[in-house]
Each structure stands twice: as structure tokens, then as C-alpha cells.
Design a protein around this motif. Sequence first.
Motif, mmCIF file in Angstrom:
data_model
loop_
_atom_site.group_PDB
_atom_site.id
_atom_site.type_symbol
_atom_site.label_atom_id
_atom_site.label_comp_id
_atom_site.label_asym_id
_atom_site.label_seq_id
_atom_site.Cartn_x
_atom_site.Cartn_y
_atom_site.Cartn_z
ATOM 1 N N HIS A 104 64.523 0.847 60.412
ATOM 2 C CA HIS A 104 63.230 1.494 60.675
ATOM 3 C C HIS A 104 62.697 1.252 62.089
ATOM 4 N N VAL A 164 66.373 12.719 61.827
ATOM 5 C CA VAL A 164 67.054 11.815 60.911
ATOM 6 C C VAL A 164 67.874 12.672 59.951
ATOM 7 N N LEU A 207 63.713 4.331 64.289
ATOM 8 C CA LEU A 207 63.276 5.670 63.890
ATOM 9 C C LEU A 207 62.231 6.303 64.823
#
Length: 181
Positions: A138, A147, A141
Amino acid sequence: MTTINYPADVLARAAKIKLIGFDVDGTLTDGRLLYASNDADAKAFYVQDGMGITLLRHAGIETALVTARNSPVAAARGKELKIAHVHIGERSKLACMQRVAAEMGIGMDEVAFMGDDLPDLATLRGVGLAIAPADAHHWVLPAVHWVTPRYGGNGAARDACDLLLQAQGKVEAILAHGEHP
């Protein structure tokens, strides 16, 4: 034909890509490191990811494998897929991708990279299209533009390849051909 509804900004970025680099562990593999008793490593690669990379090559989009690990298995996979730019034991993935882009005479806005964890962060921040698999850490990201729906080593690289092929209008020709390139 079923296609993914990609965000317009992602499609616009993907339409410009001439080179995509892939991290290996966690992107082309599920991230597990397997060791044999003779200190050899083993990795499992997803066949659809390999097909996606092959389709990119046939569509004129260059590919690169860039990994910090010294992995003969990753080098062998790159050779099998006829990837022109295989960089094993690369400590600065961003510098590596910049060198390859310069050799090709393209700007970093024409480069995509797919990575999943902190060693990929600088590279993800430095390219025109940053992609991460669904199971990426994470912390990376916020640095990516898209994604993938699938996990690393389970079709995520194919998802990235399909994005580029769709954005550059190559899918219809591939489907019309109807067989392995």
C-alpha cells in the motif's frame, strides 16, 4: 469482446508508451522466493504474462525486466521471452530505465513501469505510466496511475500488457490474426 473500462487518463498515458519495464519478484511472480538445497532459486511465472509480453514485442512495444536480485531464473525467463532489455542485479531501477529510454531515443513520458514495493517507488514516480499489481504494498499505491485487477504472478503483467495494446489500438489486429504470434 469484453474489455476493461480503463480510466481516460490512464488510456491517454498508455497510448504514448514505447517501452515498459517490469520488476520481477512480486510482479511477474507471486513474490515468493523458493530455494533449493543447492542454493539455486526457483520462481513460478504465469504463462499469460509471457503471452502478453510476446504480444507487446510483436506490436512494436519494447519490454524490459529490471530486478535488484541476482537471479539466473529471471535471466532465463527474459531470454525465453526474447526480451531485449534484461537487467539482473540492478540497484537503481530508475537509472536503468532512464538508460534504456535514452538508448531508444525516447522520453520518460513514453516509458511505463510495473512494480510492487519500495525498491520500485522511485521508478514508478519517474515514468509516464506507473502500474502496480492488485497486491502491491500500500505504500507504493499513491505513486501509480493504475492498479491491475490481478495479483503479481497471477496475470497482473498480462493486465498491463492488455492495457497498452488496447490504448494503442492493437487488439483488433491481434484477434483477427487469431493465433499465437
